[in-house]
Each structure stands twice: as structure tokens, then as C-alpha cells.
Scaffold this motif. Structure first.
Motif, PDB file in Angstrom:
ATOM      1  N   VAL A 200       6.317  10.916  14.630  1.00 34.71           N
ATOM      2  CA  VAL A 200       5.839   9.644  14.104  1.00 34.71           C
ATOM      3  C   VAL A 200       4.437   9.899  13.549  1.00 34.71           C
ATOM      4  CG1 VAL A 200       4.996   8.921  16.399  1.00 34.71           C
ATOM      5  CG2 VAL A 200       5.390   7.192  14.659  1.00 34.71           C
ATOM      6  N   ALA A 201       4.083   9.175  12.505  1.00 37.80           N
ATOM      7  CA  ALA A 201       2.728   9.321  11.963  1.00 37.80           C
ATOM      8  C   ALA A 201       2.356   8.025  11.248  1.00 37.80           C
ATOM      9  CB  ALA A 201       2.665  10.508  10.995  1.00 37.80           C
ATOM     10  N   TYR A 202       1.056   7.790  11.148  1.00 38.54           N
ATOM     11  CA  TYR A 202       0.593   6.584  10.462  1.00 38.54           C
ATOM     12  C   TYR A 202      -0.714   6.865   9.758  1.00 38.54           C
ATOM     13  CZ  TYR A 202      -1.459   2.061   9.534  1.00 38.54           C
ATOM     14  OH  TYR A 202      -2.042   0.998   8.889  1.00 38.54           O
ATOM     15  N   THR A 203      -0.894   6.256   8.590  1.00 39.94           N
ATOM     16  CA  THR A 203      -2.210   6.205   7.966  1.00 39.94           C
ATOM     17  C   THR A 203      -2.358   4.883   7.218  1.00 39.94           C
ATOM     18  OG1 THR A 203      -3.810   7.304   6.540  1.00 39.94           O
ATOM     19  CG2 THR A 203      -1.504   7.523   5.873  1.00 39.94           C
ATOM     20  N   GLY A 204      -3.488   4.222   7.433  1.00 39.40           N
ATOM     21  CA  GLY A 204      -3.705   2.918   6.795  1.00 39.40           C
ATOM     22  C   GLY A 204      -4.855   2.200   7.478  1.00 39.40           C
TER      23      GLY A 204
ATOM     24  N   GLY B 245      -3.025   9.092  12.298  1.00 33.21           N
ATOM     25  CA  GLY B 245      -2.670  10.001  13.395  1.00 33.21           C
ATOM     26  C   GLY B 245      -1.216  10.427  13.324  1.00 33.21           C
ATOM     27  N   ILE B 246      -0.917  11.445  14.157  1.00 32.30           N
ATOM     28  CA  ILE B 246       0.453  11.958  14.233  1.00 32.30           C
ATOM     29  C   ILE B 246       0.862  12.022  15.707  1.00 32.30           C
ATOM     30  CG2 ILE B 246       0.326  13.291  12.077  1.00 32.30           C
ATOM     31  CD1 ILE B 246      -0.364  15.775  13.619  1.00 32.30           C
ATOM     32  N   GLY B 247       2.144  11.807  15.982  1.00 34.28           N
ATOM     33  CA  GLY B 247       2.615  11.833  17.369  1.00 34.28           C
ATOM     34  C   GLY B 247       3.941  12.565  17.466  1.00 34.28           C
ATOM     35  N   HIS B 248       4.194  13.149  18.632  1.00 33.65           N
ATOM     36  CA  HIS B 248       5.363  14.018  18.788  1.00 33.65           C
ATOM     37  C   HIS B 248       5.933  13.899  20.188  1.00 33.65           C
ATOM     38  CE1 HIS B 248       7.443  18.000  19.158  1.00 33.65           C
ATOM     39  NE2 HIS B 248       7.664  17.812  17.855  1.00 33.65           N
ATOM     40  N   THR B 249       7.244  13.855  20.288  1.00 34.86           N
ATOM     41  CA  THR B 249       7.892  13.961  21.582  1.00 34.86           C
ATOM     42  C   THR B 249       8.838  15.149  21.499  1.00 34.86           C
ATOM     43  OG1 THR B 249       9.269  12.848  23.212  1.00 34.86           O
ATOM     44  CG2 THR B 249       9.458  12.033  20.983  1.00 34.86           C
ATOM     45  N   ARG B 250       8.780  16.017  22.508  1.00 34.33           N
ATOM     46  CA  ARG B 250       9.345  17.359  22.340  1.00 34.33           C
ATOM     47  C   ARG B 250      10.623  17.586  23.123  1.00 34.33           C
ATOM     48  NH1 ARG B 250       7.684  22.764  24.904  1.00 34.33           N
ATOM     49  NH2 ARG B 250       8.391  24.310  23.389  1.00 34.33           N
TER      50      ARG B 250
ATOM     51  N   LEU C 161      -2.033  12.341   5.215  1.00 36.75           N
ATOM     52  CA  LEU C 161      -0.985  12.999   5.993  1.00 36.75           C
ATOM     53  C   LEU C 161      -0.224  13.919   5.052  1.00 36.75           C
ATOM     54  CD1 LEU C 161       0.502   9.910   7.872  1.00 36.75           C
ATOM     55  CD2 LEU C 161      -0.977  11.677   8.860  1.00 36.75           C
ATOM     56  N   ILE C 162       0.040  15.128   5.522  1.00 38.85           N
ATOM     57  CA  ILE C 162       0.868  16.045   4.729  1.00 38.85           C
ATOM     58  C   ILE C 162       2.183  16.213   5.478  1.00 38.85           C
ATOM     59  CG2 ILE C 162       1.081  18.355   3.750  1.00 38.85           C
ATOM     60  CD1 ILE C 162      -2.020  18.338   3.611  1.00 38.85           C
ATOM     61  N   LEU C 163       3.262  16.060   4.745  1.00 40.01           N
ATOM     62  CA  LEU C 163       4.583  16.023   5.369  1.00 40.01           C
ATOM     63  C   LEU C 163       5.502  16.985   4.637  1.00 40.01           C
ATOM     64  CD1 LEU C 163       4.348  12.251   4.943  1.00 40.01           C
ATOM     65  CD2 LEU C 163       4.152  13.352   7.172  1.00 40.01           C
ATOM     66  N   ALA C 164       6.439  17.557   5.356  1.00 34.99           N
ATOM     67  CA  ALA C 164       7.381  18.453   4.675  1.00 34.99           C
ATOM     68  C   ALA C 164       8.700  18.445   5.410  1.00 34.99           C
ATOM     69  CB  ALA C 164       6.818  19.867   4.616  1.00 34.99           C
ATOM     70  N   LYS C 165       9.752  18.760   4.680  1.00 28.87           N
ATOM     71  CA  LYS C 165      11.090  18.741   5.281  1.00 28.87           C
ATOM     72  C   LYS C 165      11.991  19.853   4.764  1.00 28.87           C
ATOM     73  CE  LYS C 165      15.476  16.384   4.735  1.00 28.87           C
ATOM     74  NZ  LYS C 165      16.264  17.156   5.557  1.00 28.87           N
ATOM     75  N   LYS C 166      12.673  20.483   5.707  1.00 28.78           N
ATOM     76  CA  LYS C 166      13.794  21.376   5.367  1.00 28.78           C
ATOM     77  C   LYS C 166      14.711  21.423   6.582  1.00 28.78           C
ATOM     78  CE  LYS C 166      15.076  25.993   4.234  1.00 28.78           C
ATOM     79  NZ  LYS C 166      14.710  27.297   4.732  1.00 28.78           N
ATOM     80  N   GLY C 167      15.843  20.810   6.469  1.00 28.12           N
ATOM     81  CA  GLY C 167      16.829  20.895   7.540  1.00 28.12           C
ATOM     82  C   GLY C 167      16.676  19.894   8.664  1.00 28.12           C
ATOM     83  N   SER C 168      15.520  19.265   8.818  1.00 26.99           N
ATOM     84  CA  SER C 168      15.330  18.224   9.844  1.00 26.99           C
ATOM     85  C   SER C 168      14.843  16.968   9.132  1.00 26.99           C
ATOM     86  CB  SER C 168      14.278  18.646  10.864  1.00 26.99           C
ATOM     87  OG  SER C 168      14.726  19.740  11.595  1.00 26.99           O
TER      88      SER C 168
END
Ligand code: G6P
Length: 614
Positions: free
Chosen positions: A5-9, A68-73, A172-179
Motif C-alpha cells: 500500500v502507498a499514498y501521496t497527497g 509513505g509506503i506500507g508492506h505486509t509480508r 512514489l516510484i512504482l513498478a510491476k512485472k508478474g505481481s
């Protein structure tokens, strides 16, 4: 697997991140963390355990931030520890990164970076990404956005990632490959999620990143998307997020799983809506109309799936072979993809997946497409990778499934597969009109019959007490109820940790019978079907060895009831449709056993809802 999850604003980021992580926790729950852009740089708070543990840990920290950015692993590389939890920081502390997926060449990259003096604090594959980006910024003097793009050109593997930089604190910089990764467009603000659950509360306007995309999100500025490999600019394609907030709440139930079990009458109805018209004799699946001819001419159906979806595929084998009279092979996607399978252009491959993100299923789809087969998808999550990777398909419309153990998605999948088989059988003429009528009329009654079955909840809760101290269980079924036995056993082991095996009833004497003694519960699906008498004999074989019989029978049954220690009577339906009803008591049984054993039903240990790694 992991949740992002991430947010900017302009809003406070931390509450959005924590709420988002709570919603995403079903994707992984061994540790959690956030990184926040603050006045003095980036702050990272992370810990082993749940999102609630993280929130508690942060209670005395300064969390004021607008980005900010958030992660659950869900751990892949390295144990679930605080060190291994995301976000991971660059050496200079200016970059924080979260990641879902696997960097397959991380050892090579790690060695190179260590040779260049970088020190690693975790055992994760993810940490190489943040050091790699840092190294490129320093050596190539490029922007952080460009450095992320360049870094990803040397990464082999899968990723959805989000990066925060102290130098440009609100970007925020975001990227995707496969997920998967979605970007929600707010009011001069961006909400990011690995699925729609953390976003839906704020906006329904989303951009789904495609594989190979890297994106730059800055409040008040247009979203910029580029291709990782050639740096080409791409226009963001805005879509509507098909999800409602109330679908994500527990709605008065103690657990999501119980709520989802009770939602099945609606889920089945929704999966039939607009597709089954009993009065007009019509069964039609709009999503596959274009490929109908291919399906009609299929020489063979190959079904690929994993877990519960694989069980739905096994039910479909009986449905398709009986109704459409075309051979069906049901394959574990993970085995299929590496077997160099024989696939022909007149094969139709049906990929089944609740999430539409299961890595092995997606890989099997890509393989089948490359070999020229027609690929049809059946999935629940709108806009998922599977939905986009297949030639055509049908959504199950079961609504979001949050409980890790799949329930309503299974019955919705079986419903859609039944409709598909019926539609084809009618067009091909492999089913007489009277049989066809009988089946569609019975199918229409299924939601009410599932509703009746749910009334057995209290009885099943009582039966569950018998299981609490058990360590093993055997589930038996024949014909179309054999996959239901597999599914019942899977449910029990997934959430109660009691070892359970599903077997075809007749196969019991070739092995499992050796395990039967007075301590062994044997759950037998003994509804009225062609092989009923044979099942009765199998029950006798269990009783002769002092096993305990828990039977699921058709209402009014006397014979098996008299032989059973516990008997669950379900409403009568056609044999081909029984899985839609007979699976329900087994779901409830697993649920109550798990609750009585004090297990975390919605978040069973070691499991994850969406398995986006191999
Ligand atoms: C995981 C889930 C199962 C699910 C399986 C396949 O193991 O815990 O509930 O059946 O993945 O997932 P899919 O989304 O492809 O149906």
C-alpha cells in the motif's frame, strides 16, 4: 502474496497505510512495516507479527507524513523477522523500498553489490533492489525514477514495488512485472495497492500497471508511466475499480471465512445472473461467445489450476465429460508448466483461479498460448492478470474473498463451469432437451438448497467437538463427490492443522485403510448417486476396523444414517450438481473445528491468499 500500500497527497499518510495494511493482511501476515517521508528524511517502522503489532509499535512514534509506503509480508527469502521485514533502506537511508515477488538473480546482484562495498542487513532478495537503485543514482547521476528503471533492466524475476526517496519526499516510484499493482487516482493524490482493497474507500478510478511498467506518482501532477526496457512513455489507461467497501467488512460474522460460507447462496446466484434463463431455456456466458466455435470444436479440454481451484477443475472433469462428451485433463498448473506438455491448437485450456494472480497458473496460461491453444479464464478478481492474459473468459462474480481458505469462490467456480458445460452440451447436441431442462431447473434451485444447508450450522458445530483432539482424518467420496472429499480434507488441514487426506472411496483399501482404528474420523460423502451401494460397502469396511463415520447423506436417508456416528443430511439434487451442496457442510466442519482449536481461521499459519510466487 505480500501486500503493498502507498499514498501521496495532502492527507495524513499513516492512517491510510495502516488501514490499507489491515485490508491486505490476508495476502501475508508474518511481519509488517511502513516508511514515511518526514521533515528529517525517511522514517521506517517495522516489526515481526501482525499489522496490529505494527500499529502498537508505532503508537509512541512520530508518524506525521503525507507520503509513505506500507508492506505486509509472506516470507520467501529469510525468516519472518524484523530485519527481513520491508521496507528496506538504502545505505545512505535516503531510499526505502517495498516489494512483492522474487528477484531470482538476487545472489548474483548481491555479490556484485557487496564487492562494491554495500552491506546487507537482511537475508531478503528485496534488499538488493534498493542498493542497486542507490548505486545507479550515485554512479550514473540520473534521477531516482530513471535509476529504478535502469536497475530493473538487470533484474530477473517478478516484482511489484514501491519506492520512497528522501530527495523527492512526496513522490512514489512504482513498478510491476508478474505481481499486481494498482494506482488509484484521488484529488491531487495517489493511492496505491497490490489489489483494490486499500484503495476502494477513497477512489474507484484506477490504473492497473502492466508488466514492464515503471510509474512516477506525484501529487498534483499527471501520472507518468514508462516502459522499463525501452523507456517509452505510455498513456495511463483509467478503469473503474469493481469493488464495494461493504464487501470488505465482516458484516457481523466472527470471521471472514464464516461470512463467505454464508454468502454462498448469493455468490452462486450472482455467478448465474444474466447467464441462466430457465424460462427461455438459455445458458450463455457472454465473455466466451467470441470463442464459442473453438470450444465447440475442442478436441480436448485441459484444465489448469492450483489449490481449491484445482478441485473445482476436478468437478468440471465430471461435468464436461458427462455433458459435453469431450475428454478432459485436469492439471496442477505447477506441474503442467514444467512438463513440456503436449498441447495442440485444437485444445482448449481452461485456467481457473480465484485471485487471477497465482504465478503457476499464469505461467501455464502463457505456455498454452505460446503453443497455440485457445485459453479461457475463470476467475473472481476483475482486471486480474489472468483475466488479461487469457483469450476470453468468465468472471465468477463471487465478490471479494478475504478468508485465506477458499469457500464461496469454489462454489462460484463450479457454477460457472456447470453453465459452460451446459451451454456447450446443448449447442453440440450431446444432451437431450429433457435432460437439459431438468439440469437447468435444478441448477436454479441450488442457491435455496445451499441456504437450507447452512441451517445445519449448529449441528455441525456440535460434530466439530468430536474432532478437536484428533490428529488425522480421512475424507472419502466417489464420482463427482471425490473432488469434494479432496476439498473437504484441504479445508480441514488448512485451517485446523489436523492432517487430513481425501481419497476416492474405493481407493481406501489400497492404503489408507491401514490407518483406520477407533481414533480415525472418516468423513464419507454418501449422497444418492449411482455408486451409493458401493459407498455403503466402503462404510462397512471402515466400521469393521472401528473407524468413526461422519456421513453426508441425502435428506431422508436411513441406511447410511443408521451406520454413522454422526450424520449430516443435505437437500436432494441431481447427482451432477451435488458438489455445490455437499461441500458446504465440510466447509462449516473445518471452520468450527479450527475455531474450537483456537486457530486463526482467516489467517492460517504459513498460507497466503494469493500465491504470486512459484
Ligand atoms: C492459495 C490459497 C488457496 C487457493 C490457491 C489457488 O493456496 O490459499 O485458497 O485455492 O492459492 O489460488 P487461486 O487464486 O489461483 O484460486
Amino acid at each position: 502474496m505480500c501486500g503493498i500500500v502507498a499514498y501521496t497527497g495532502c492527507k495524513e499518510a499513516y492512517p491510510i497505510l495502516i488501514k490499507g495494511l489491515r485490508r491486505l493482511e490476508y495476502r501475508g501476515y508474518d511481519s509488517a512495516g511502513v516508511a514515511l517521508s518526514q521533515e528529517n528524511g525517511i522514517s521506517v517502522y517495522k516489526c515481526r507479527g501482525t499489522v496490529a503489532d505494527l500499529d502498537e509499535y508505532c503508537s509512541d512514534k512520530n508518524t506525521v507524513s503525507h507520503a509513505g509506503i506500507g508492506h505486509t509480508r509472506w516470507a520467501t527469502h529469510g525468516e519472518p523477522t524484523t530485519q527481513n521485514a520491508h521496507p528496506h533502506l538504502s545505505e545512505d537511508g535516503k531510499l526505502a523500498l517495498i516489494h512483492n515477488g522474487i528477484v531470482e538473480n538476487y545472489l548474483v546482484l548481491k555479490k556484485e553489490l557487496m564487492n562494491r562495498g554495500y552491506e546487507f542487513k537482511s537475508e531478503t532478495d528485496t534488499e538488493v533492489l534498493v542498493h542497486l537503485v542507490e548505486d545507479i543514482i550515485k554512479t550514473e547521476q540520473v534521477s531516482t525514477f530513471e535509476a529504478v528503471r535502469i536497475a530493473l533492466t538487470s533484474v530477473v524475476g517478478t516484482y511489484a514495488l514501491a519506492l520512497l526517496s528522501a530527495d523527492e519526499p512526496d513522490q512514489l516510484i512504482l513498478a510491476k512485472k508478474g505481481s499486481p499493482l494498482l494506482i488509484g487516482m484521488g484529488d491531487n493524490e495517489y493511492f496505491i495497492g497490490s489489489d483494490g482493497t486499500p484503495i476502494v474507500e477513497y477512489t474507484k478510478k484506477v490504473v492497473y500497471l502492466d508488466d514492464g511498467d515503471v510509474a512516477l506518482a506525484r501529487p498534483g501532477k499527471k501520472l507518468e508511466i514508462r516502459n522499463i526496457n525501452d523507456n517509452a512513455k505510455k498513456r495511463p489507461y483509467l478503469q473503474k475499480l469493481e469493488m464495494n467497501l461493504d464487501q470488505l467488512e465482516k458484516g457481523g460474522f466472527e470471521h471472514y471465512m464464516l461470512k463467505e460460507i454464508f454468502e454462498q447462496p448469493k455468490a452462486i446466484r450472482d455467478s448465474m445472473r444474466g447467464r441462466l434463463n430457465v424460462r427461455k431455456d438459455v445458458v450463455s456466458l457472454g465473455g466466451i461467445i467470441e470463442y464459442e466455435q473453438k470450444l465447440m470444436n475442442a478436441r480436448r479440454f485441459i484444465i489448469v489450476a492450483c489449490g481449491t481451484s484445482w478441485h473445482a477443475g476436478n468437478v468440471a472433469e465430471y461435468l464436461f465429460e458427462n455433458l459435453v462428451r469431450v475428454p478432459v485433463e485436469v492439471e496442477y498448473a505447477s506441474e503442467f508448466r514444467y512438463r513440456n506438455p503436449l498441447i495442440y491448437e485444437d485444445d482448449v485450456v481452461i485456467a481457473i483461479s480465484q485471485s487471477g494472480e497465482t504465478a503457476d497458473t499464469i505461467a501455464a496460461v502463457e505456455l498454452a498460448k505460446a503453443k497455440g491453444a485457445t485459453v479461457i479464464g475463470i476467475c473472481n478478481v476483475v482486471g486480474s492478470t489472468l483475466a488479461r492474459a487469457t483469450h476470453a473468459g468468465s468472471y465468477t462474480h463471487a465478490g471479494p474473498e478475504i478468508g485465506v481458505a477458499s469457500t464461496k469462490a469454489f462454489t462460484a467456480q463450479v457454477t460457472v463451469l456447470t453453465l459452460m458445460a451446459l451451454g456447450l452440451a446443448r449447442k453440440k447436441g450431446t444432451l437431450s432437451m429433457s435432460e437439459y431442462h431438468t439440469i437447468i431447473n435444478s441448477l436454479e434451485e441450488i442457491p435455496n438448497k445451499v441456504q437450507e444447508t447452512l441451517k445445519l450450522n449448529d449441528q455441525i458445530k456440535e460434530i466439530a467437538k468430536y474432532f478437536v483432539s484428533k490428529t488425522n482424518a480421512i475424507y472419502l467420496g466417489r464420482g463427482i463427490n471425490f473432488p469434494v472429499a479432496l476439498e473437504g480434507a484441504l479445508k480441514l488441514k488448512e485451517i485446523s492443522y489436523i492432517h487430513a487426506e481425501g481419497y476416492p472411496s474405493a481407493e481406501m483399501k489400497h492404503g489408507p485403510i491401514a490407518l483406520i482404528d477407533e481414533e480415525m474420523p472418516v468423513v464419507v460423502l454418501a449422497t444418492e448417486q449411482e455408486t451409493y451401494e458401493k459407498t455403503v460397502s466402503n462404510i462397512q469396511e471402515v466400521i469393521a476396523r472401528k473407524g468413526k463415520i461422519i456421513s453426508v447423506v441425502t435428506r431422508g436417508d436411513q441406511l447410511v444414517k443408521a451406520m454413522s456416528d454422526f450424520c449430516i443430511e443435505i437437500p436432494e439434487t441431481l447427482e451432477l450438481l451435488t458438489p455445490l451442496i455437499s461441500c458446504v457442510p465440510l466447509q462449516l466442519l473445518a471452520y468450527h473445528v479450527a475455531v474450537l482449536r483456537g486457530c486463526d481461521v482467516d489467517k492460517p499459519r504459513n498460507l497466503a491468499k494469493s500465491v504470486s510466487v512459484e
